[in-house]
Design an enzyme around this catalytic site. Structure first.
Site, PDB file in Angstrom:
ATOM      1  CB  CYS A 142      -0.750  -0.025   1.184  1.00 55.81           C
ATOM      2  SG  CYS A 142      -1.872   1.384   1.080  1.00 55.81           S
ATOM      3  CB  CYS A 145      -1.066   2.301   3.937  1.00 58.17           C
ATOM      4  SG  CYS A 145      -2.496   1.467   3.291  1.00 58.17           S
ATOM      5  CG  ASP A 146       3.121   1.383   4.356  1.00 64.72           C
ATOM      6  OD1 ASP A 146       2.644   1.401   5.421  1.00 64.72           O
ATOM      7  OD2 ASP A 146       3.142   0.192   4.073  1.00 64.72           O
TER       8      ASP A 146
HETATM    9  C1  LIG Z   1       0.051  -4.393   5.120  1.00 66.09           C
HETATM   10  C2  LIG Z   1      -0.797  -2.968   4.645  1.00 66.09           C
HETATM   11  C3  LIG Z   1      -0.737  -1.769   5.482  1.00 66.09           C
HETATM   12  C4  LIG Z   1      -1.610  -1.496   5.452  1.00 66.09           C
HETATM   13  N1  LIG Z   1      -2.018   0.395   6.374  1.00 66.09           N
HETATM   14  C5  LIG Z   1      -2.808   0.903   5.934  1.00 66.09           C
HETATM   15  C6  LIG Z   1      -2.635   2.756   6.771  1.00 66.09           C
HETATM   16  O1  LIG Z   1      -1.383   3.141   7.196  1.00 66.09           O
HETATM   17  N2  LIG Z   1      -4.074   2.639   6.064  1.00 66.09           N
HETATM   18  C7  LIG Z   1      -4.769   2.716   5.975  1.00 66.09           C
HETATM   19  O2  LIG Z   1      -5.547   3.185   6.199  1.00 66.09           O
HETATM   20  N3  LIG Z   1      -5.292   1.827   5.418  1.00 66.09           N
HETATM   21  C8  LIG Z   1      -3.954   0.466   5.261  1.00 66.09           C
HETATM   22  N4  LIG Z   1      -4.276  -0.474   5.123  1.00 66.09           N
HETATM   23  C9  LIG Z   1      -5.406  -0.845   4.105  1.00 66.09           C
HETATM   24  C10 LIG Z   1      -6.383  -0.882   5.411  1.00 66.09           C
HETATM   25  O3  LIG Z   1      -5.567  -2.399   6.136  1.00 66.09           O
HETATM   26  C11 LIG Z   1      -8.239  -1.838   5.007  1.00 66.09           C
HETATM   27  O4  LIG Z   1      -8.422  -1.042   3.906  1.00 66.09           O
HETATM   28  C12 LIG Z   1      -8.705  -1.978   5.951  1.00 66.09           C
HETATM   29  O5  LIG Z   1      -8.120  -3.652   7.145  1.00 66.09           O
HETATM   30  C13 LIG Z   1      -9.480  -3.034   5.746  1.00 66.09           C
HETATM   31  O6  LIG Z   1     -10.355  -3.219   6.391  1.00 66.09           O
HETATM   32  P1  LIG Z   1     -11.957  -4.097   5.825  1.00 66.09           P
HETATM   33  O7  LIG Z   1     -12.578  -4.225   7.198  1.00 66.09           O
HETATM   34  O8  LIG Z   1     -13.254  -4.370   4.998  1.00 66.09           O
HETATM   35  O9  LIG Z   1     -11.068  -5.489   6.312  1.00 66.09           O
HETATM   36  P2  LIG Z   1     -10.181  -6.479   6.965  1.00 66.09           P
HETATM   37  O10 LIG Z   1      -9.255  -5.326   7.817  1.00 66.09           O
HETATM   38  O11 LIG Z   1      -9.706  -7.207   5.471  1.00 66.09           O
HETATM   39  O12 LIG Z   1     -11.065  -7.597   7.244  1.00 66.09           O
HETATM   40  C14 LIG Z   1     -11.671  -8.365   7.165  1.00 66.09           C
HETATM   41  C15 LIG Z   1     -11.909  -9.579   8.464  1.00 66.09           C
HETATM   42  O13 LIG Z   1     -12.841 -10.435   7.961  1.00 66.09           O
HETATM   43  C16 LIG Z   1     -12.360 -11.642   7.811  1.00 66.09           C
HETATM   44  N5  LIG Z   1     -13.119 -12.738   7.462  1.00 66.09           N
HETATM   45  C17 LIG Z   1     -12.632 -12.968   5.875  1.00 66.09           C
HETATM   46  N6  LIG Z   1     -13.318 -13.876   5.586  1.00 66.09           N
HETATM   47  C18 LIG Z   1     -14.076 -14.472   6.938  1.00 66.09           C
HETATM   48  C19 LIG Z   1     -14.783 -15.163   7.098  1.00 66.09           C
HETATM   49  N7  LIG Z   1     -15.300 -16.013   5.910  1.00 66.09           N
HETATM   50  N8  LIG Z   1     -15.306 -15.663   7.618  1.00 66.09           N
HETATM   51  C20 LIG Z   1     -15.522 -15.178   9.041  1.00 66.09           C
HETATM   52  N9  LIG Z   1     -14.655 -13.874   8.933  1.00 66.09           N
HETATM   53  C21 LIG Z   1     -13.634 -13.591   7.337  1.00 66.09           C
HETATM   54  C22 LIG Z   1     -10.672 -12.249   7.982  1.00 66.09           C
HETATM   55  O14 LIG Z   1     -10.429 -12.851   8.997  1.00 66.09           O
HETATM   56  C23 LIG Z   1     -10.205 -10.164   8.677  1.00 66.09           C
HETATM   57  O15 LIG Z   1     -10.635 -10.606   9.875  1.00 66.09           O
HETATM   58  C24 LIG Z   1      -3.135  -0.815   5.135  1.00 66.09           C
HETATM   59  C25 LIG Z   1      -3.286  -2.591   4.491  1.00 66.09           C
HETATM   60  C26 LIG Z   1      -1.777  -4.055   4.363  1.00 66.09           C
HETATM   61  C27 LIG Z   1      -2.335  -4.533   4.420  1.00 66.09           C
END
Ligand SMILES: Cc1cc2nc3c(=O)[nH]c(=O)nc-3n(C[C@H](O)[C@H](O)[C@H](O)COP(=O)(O)OP(=O)(O)OC[C@H]3O[C@@H](n4cnc5c(N)ncnc54)[C@H](O)[C@@H]3O)c2cc1C
Length: 316
Positions: A142, A145-146
């Site tokens: 990302c 982000c970084d």
């Molecule tokens: C390395 C990295 C660094 C990042 N840094 C930043 C940053 O500095 N700032 C920023 O704004 N964004 C950052 N991001 C992006 C940010 O992390 C994501 O946009 C955010 O986490 C999305 O949130 P979400 O809840 O949609 O999904 P996710 O965070 O992906 O959470 C989804 C959850 O659903 C669970 N899940 C999936 N399928 C199932 C299922 N079938 N049954 C039960 N549970 C399930 C997963 O285990 C997970 O815990 C970063 C991403 C990465 C990979």
């Protein structure tokens, strides 16, 4: 998928949220605080993708930034303070054909009147040596982000699509040099983005080139690449590698049950509602979202407020 049934399973809740990342937990805070009959299902530890980053600098409210684990631990505790129940289950398939929605889990099943899918996305890996070991230590998925961690540094972007090229342009705000490593001799990115990138003196394209390995002890030091036409190998002395070869939504368990776009992301309207009444989606799993923590939180809140309105209508 298990055969359709409209019976309420013994494990019934008005609202079930799937996924304990920022979107699902934000929805959970609101639903639990609003005293809804709600549970949240999470297949791993609560926290989502944010757990894989050391420092979050762009989430409002933390002037010095905050650790990824610390942020998500705080959000989880906030949800649990209002009584949110988080259960360790993976949803393996669903049946959304009736008014009552059925979720089939790794063990047992549950049903609900309304469901919020917040299962996120996974950045695609290139699968080269050193990538896994140095993730979070110079290997990033990302740029937004970084990027600010790489002031005056030399970095590389792997990829040639819109996201890769846009992020390469963004990275030039900080880095002194950005290599774009692309396996073909032309970009897939849209013309206007290409033109901007070609006009940017800090960006150097390495065409017909694939990454082979990333070296470094505790942080990235070198990236080895190979020209696919000449076979020549080159070692780039860099501090950061941004792997931007696409994102895969976590929607396998929803296939055939809900409207997805051609890449498998869930299609939603402005209310975060899907094509199935009562089924909402939020965060990285949805189509055309910026894929940030703040947007995931906002979409989770929009989804839950509209789910609560839907439940109100159903209860009459
Ligand atoms: C390395 C990295 C660094 C990042 N840094 C930043 C940053 O500095 N700032 C920023 O704004 N964004 C950052 N991001 C992006 C940010 O992390 C994501 O946009 C955010 O986490 C999305 O949130 P979400 O809840 O949609 O999904 P996710 O965070 O992906 O959470 C989804 C959850 O659903 C669970 N899940 C999936 N399928 C199932 C299922 N079938 N049954 C039960 N549970 C399930 C997963 O285990 C997970 O815990 C970063 C991403 C990465 C990979």
């Amino acid at each position: 998928m298990t055969a359709a049934t409209n019976e309420i399973s013994p494990e019934y809740h008005d609202l079930i949220i799937i996924g304990a990342g920022p979107a699902g937990l934000a929805a959970g805070i609101y639903a639990a605080r609003d005293k809804q009959d709600v549970v949240l299902l999470e297949k791993l530890s609560p926290g989502g993708q944010v757990l894989s980053t050391d420092l979050v600098e762009n989430y409002p409210g933390f002037p010095e930034g905050i650790g990824g684990f610390e942020l998500m631990d705080g959000i989880r505790k906030q949800a649990e303070r209002f009584g949110l129940t988080i259960l360790g289950h993976e949803v393996e398939s669903v049946d959304f054909t009736g008014d009552v929605k059925h979720l089939f889990l790794n063990s047992g099943s549950m049903s609900a009147l309304s469901v919020i899918a917040a299962t996120g996305a996974q950045p695609r890996k290139v699968g080269i040596q050193g990538e896994a070991l140095l993730t979070g230590k110079g290997v990033s998925y990302c740029g937004t982000c970084d990027g600010p961690f790489y002031r005056d540094a030399v970095v590389a972007v792997i990829g040639g699509g819109d996201t890769a090229v846009q992020e390469a342009i963004f990275l030039t705000r900080f880095a002194s040099r950005v290599y774009v490593i692309h396996r073909r001799d032309e970009l897939r990115a849209t013309k206007i983005i290409q033109e901007r990138a070609f006009a940017n003196e800090k960006i150097k394209f390495l065409w017909d080139t694939v990454p082979i390995s990333i070296q470094g002890e505790s942080s990235v030091e070198d990236l080895k690449v190979r020209n696919v036409k000449s076979g020549e190998e080159t070692t780039l002395n860099i501090e950061g590698v941004f792997v931007l070869v696409g994102t895969s939504p976590v929607t396998e368990f929803l296939k055939g049950a809900i409207g997805l776009d051609d890449q498998g992301f869930i299609k939603v309207d402005r209310r975060q509602e899907t094509n199935i009444p009562g089924v909402f989606a939020a965060g990285d799993v949805t189509s055309e979202t910026p894929r940030q923590i703040a947007t995931a939180v906002g979409e989770g809140v929009t989804a839950v407020l509209n789910a609560e309105e839907y439940l109100e209508e159903q209860r009459g």
